[in-house]
Design an enzyme around this catalytic site. Sequence first.
Site, short mmCIF file in Angstrom:
data_model
loop_
_atom_site.label_atom_id
_atom_site.label_comp_id
_atom_site.label_asym_id
_atom_site.label_seq_id
_atom_site.Cartn_x
_atom_site.Cartn_y
_atom_site.Cartn_z
N ALA A 148 -5.77 93.60 50.44
CA ALA A 148 -4.15 93.46 49.99
C ALA A 148 -4.03 93.83 48.75
O ALA A 148 -3.20 94.38 47.97
CB ALA A 148 -3.45 92.49 50.83
N CYS A 149 -5.61 93.51 48.27
CA CYS A 149 -5.40 93.12 46.60
C CYS A 149 -5.31 94.23 46.16
O CYS A 149 -5.89 94.42 45.06
CB CYS A 149 -6.53 92.26 46.31
SG CYS A 149 -7.60 92.13 47.30
N HIS A 150 -6.01 95.39 46.74
CA HIS A 150 -5.84 97.27 45.70
C HIS A 150 -4.37 97.63 46.39
O HIS A 150 -5.42 98.91 46.01
CB HIS A 150 -7.13 97.17 46.84
CG HIS A 150 -8.13 96.43 45.83
ND1 HIS A 150 -9.39 96.87 47.32
CD2 HIS A 150 -8.86 95.43 45.99
CE1 HIS A 150 -10.71 96.17 47.03
NE2 HIS A 150 -9.87 95.21 45.93
#
Length: 398
Positions: free
Chosen positions: A338-340
């Site tokens: 999700a952080c990408h």
Amino acid sequence: MGAGTEPAEAQPDAAEGRIYLDYNATTPLAPEVAQAVWDAMRQAWGNPSSSHPAGRKAKELIGSARESLARMVGGRPEDIIFTSGGTEANNMVIQTARRHFCENQARPGDSWGTPHIVTSSVEHDSVRLPLEQLVKESLPVMELSQRVRALNQQRAAAGLPRILVHTDAAQMIGKGRVDVQELGVDYLTIVGHKFYGPRIGALYVRGPGTTTPLHPMLFGGGQERNFRPGTENTPMIAGLGQAAELVSKNWEAYEAHMRDVRDYLEARLESCLHTRSGSQPSGFLQAAFGKQRIHLNSHFTGSKRLCNTSNFSILGPGLQGRRVLSRCQMLLASVGAACHSEKGDRPSSILLSCGIPCDVAQNALRLSLGRDTTRADVDLVVQDLVQAVARLDQDQTP
């Protein structure tokens, strides 16, 4: 939420008919965890550093949570440092390792060059980016730890500082056995919201400040034995402790269930056949998957896998992961971490590092299951994927 109101059971998505398979990004609070947070907010609101009864109640609750986390990972309560989350814990370890090297080199006659930190190409950004920043400024864990331990014996005899071993266990806790004694690590990162806990974390350190170096990143009132100052977030720590208790008692059942449903998912993906969809216009043919069209990106001979995760690509032009998900009507999932999410359609660097071809990596989807995901959910998700791909295929038909 009024006085006396009990917290409702948390649900990943309240929309009817949606199926959440993005549990590696975050998990909902387990009902027991939500209750523990709520109870602490009402009953343990005092400052843990205060000596009066309200403060002592909060301090006792934090101590109990510390014991629960230690029990979960096979460590000692005094080895647990609460943090804001995994990013802070990872950065603290990396900065400690750099400072430990520099301090040990600062003796007359020492000239060992620059610090050497060995990592892998598939690490989270909270590990990779601090290392890249250090550069600008100046593999299997158990087996690596055993080799490092033997090497450290030689280094100790030569008067050299010992090599430190850290592992980020964010995705493993709650999905398999995690024991710091077996792993032989000096540091281990714990992230609450990956195992149905709140969005805080903790860092296991084998004898912080004594056996193993640990340097604070923040300075203030001396909480957490000066390693992580700031008034403790008692309700969230209580929730983290309850989440750890659930893992300690049930991890084997969680693991077995999620592995069974994951294996069923992959078998269903590979066995989809041509069928007509009654909900589509006449002549609309659902896409066939089958083994010729599904590439299981997470299958590597001899390598262990997370029990709940399947990373796969649906082969074909125009079937990039984000496009497929945009056409799904029930599935809530991700193409990767999700952080990408801001990186658009660029293929995952982790998949590329694992040898997955670029055109296959672009089409990747990551489905991560939860404790309550069922085979019936999988049947609906596979049907949803088949219909989404059929729509995309039809869009490309002249």
